[in-house]
Design an enzyme around this catalytic site. Structure first.
Site, PDB file in Angstrom:
ATOM      1  N   THR A 102       0.850  -1.189   0.000  1.00  0.00           N
ATOM      2  CA  THR A 102       0.000   0.000   0.000  1.00  0.00           C
ATOM      3  C   THR A 102       0.895   1.251   0.000  1.00  0.00           C
ATOM      4  OG1 THR A 102      -1.542  -1.289   1.303  1.00  0.00           O
ATOM      5  CG2 THR A 102      -1.896   1.086   1.311  1.00  0.00           C
ATOM      6  N   THR A 113       4.362   4.954  -3.164  1.00  0.00           N
ATOM      7  CA  THR A 113       5.535   4.387  -3.860  1.00  0.00           C
ATOM      8  C   THR A 113       5.184   3.004  -4.417  1.00  0.00           C
ATOM      9  OG1 THR A 113       6.802   5.481  -2.111  1.00  0.00           O
ATOM     10  CG2 THR A 113       8.035   4.103  -3.656  1.00  0.00           C
ATOM     11  N   LYS A 141       5.496   0.978   9.936  1.00  0.00           N
ATOM     12  CA  LYS A 141       4.549   1.072   8.836  1.00  0.00           C
ATOM     13  C   LYS A 141       3.175   1.427   9.410  1.00  0.00           C
ATOM     14  CE  LYS A 141       4.578  -2.280   5.792  1.00  0.00           C
ATOM     15  NZ  LYS A 141       4.240  -1.338   4.733  1.00  0.00           N
ATOM     16  N   GLY A 183       1.235   4.223   8.094  1.00  0.00           N
ATOM     17  CA  GLY A 183       0.779   5.590   7.799  1.00  0.00           C
ATOM     18  C   GLY A 183      -0.491   5.586   6.963  1.00  0.00           C
ATOM     19  N   GLU A 231      -0.841  -5.683   5.809  1.00  0.00           N
ATOM     20  CA  GLU A 231       0.534  -5.640   5.281  1.00  0.00           C
ATOM     21  C   GLU A 231       1.422  -6.608   6.049  1.00  0.00           C
ATOM     22  OE1 GLU A 231       0.685  -0.969   3.774  1.00  0.00           O
ATOM     23  OE2 GLU A 231       1.394  -1.469   5.762  1.00  0.00           O
TER      24      GLU A 231
END
Ligand code: ABF
Length: 234
Positions: A33, A36, A103, A105, A112
């Site tokens: 996710t 990037t 992670k 955000g 994830e």
């Protein structure tokens, strides 16, 4: 500056493409996710369309990843239908020298974590600004909590020395709700000396589903930078 010439965007594109180039035909791919990873998903789709890549199937880590994968023509599967993941590509908010990560955000860290830890090879895609000497230097630790437990979990993390804040959505109209229907508490610690233990301690608080500390998970970190106005990947 237009979006097409924005060096930061070009750098994210380049990192995403470098990660997409690591995907081999016949692979099961964890699709992360974030902005990037979105470029990695786009390039995987383009490689499929051109015929350079064949027979891959994706496992999305969020609704966002699922939507993008469908848009770019990547066939999807679920964890019920497979017994392993070959490679996962995902972003991060902080990366320390041991490749430990913060992670979440994007409020997607629970899925994830499931997908990234299952992958034989987990590739992290970030810009150089995400590199820190110690986790927690800048970013708070996102903690996904079931809604009825928000208040006791906030008290419990404060006892651990954290400063908790319930994550609010756009214009603070209401709390951010995760893909699982839960809420996110961002917990700022002055310094995280022992991420391995903090990850376990946070997950032991009743009502916590998952936190955004990822230890011993990342295999490779692709770092994008802008040098002399040009995007580079190292
Ligand atoms: C997800 O997206 C997260 O776990 C992380 O919070 C974020 C990184 O996004 P970006 O690439 O947009 O900085 O992977």
């Amino acid at each position: 500056m237009t979006a097409a010439t924005d060096p930061v965007k070009l750098m994210k594109q380049k990192v995403g493409k470098a990660a997409a180039d690591l995907v081999k035909s016949g692979s099961i791919v964890g699709l992360g996710t974030g902005s990037t990873t979105a470029f990695a998903i786009q390039y995987i789709g383009e490689r499929l369309k051109s015929g350079e890549l064949k027979d891959i199937v994706g496992v999305p880590t969020s609704f966002q990843a699922e939507v993008l994968a469908k848009e770019y023509g990547i066939p999807l599967t679920t964890l019920d239908a497979i017994d392993h993941i070959d490679i996962a590509i995902d972003g991060a908010d902080e990366v320390d020298p041991q490749k430990n990560l913060i992670k979440g955000g994007g409020a997607a860290h629970t899925r994830e974590k499931v997908v990234d830890y299952l992958a034989d090879q987990f590739i992290v895609v970030v810009d150089g600004g995400k590199l820190v000497d110690r986790l927690g230097s800048v970013f708070a630790v996102p903690v996904e909590v079931i809604p009825m437990a928000v208040t006791p979990v906030m008290r419990a993390v404060a006892k651990l020395g954290g400063k908790p804040e319930l994550r609010m959505g756009v214009k603070k109209a209401g709390p951010v709700i995760t893909d699982q229907g839960n809420m996110v508490i961002d917990v700022k610690f002055d310094s995280i000396d022992d991420p391995v233990n903090l990850e376990k301690t946070l997950n032991n608080i009743p009502g916590v589903l998952e936190n955004g500390i990822f230890v011993n998970c990342a295999d490779r970190v692709l770092i994008g930078e802008v040098k002399d106005g040009q995007p580079v990947v190292r």
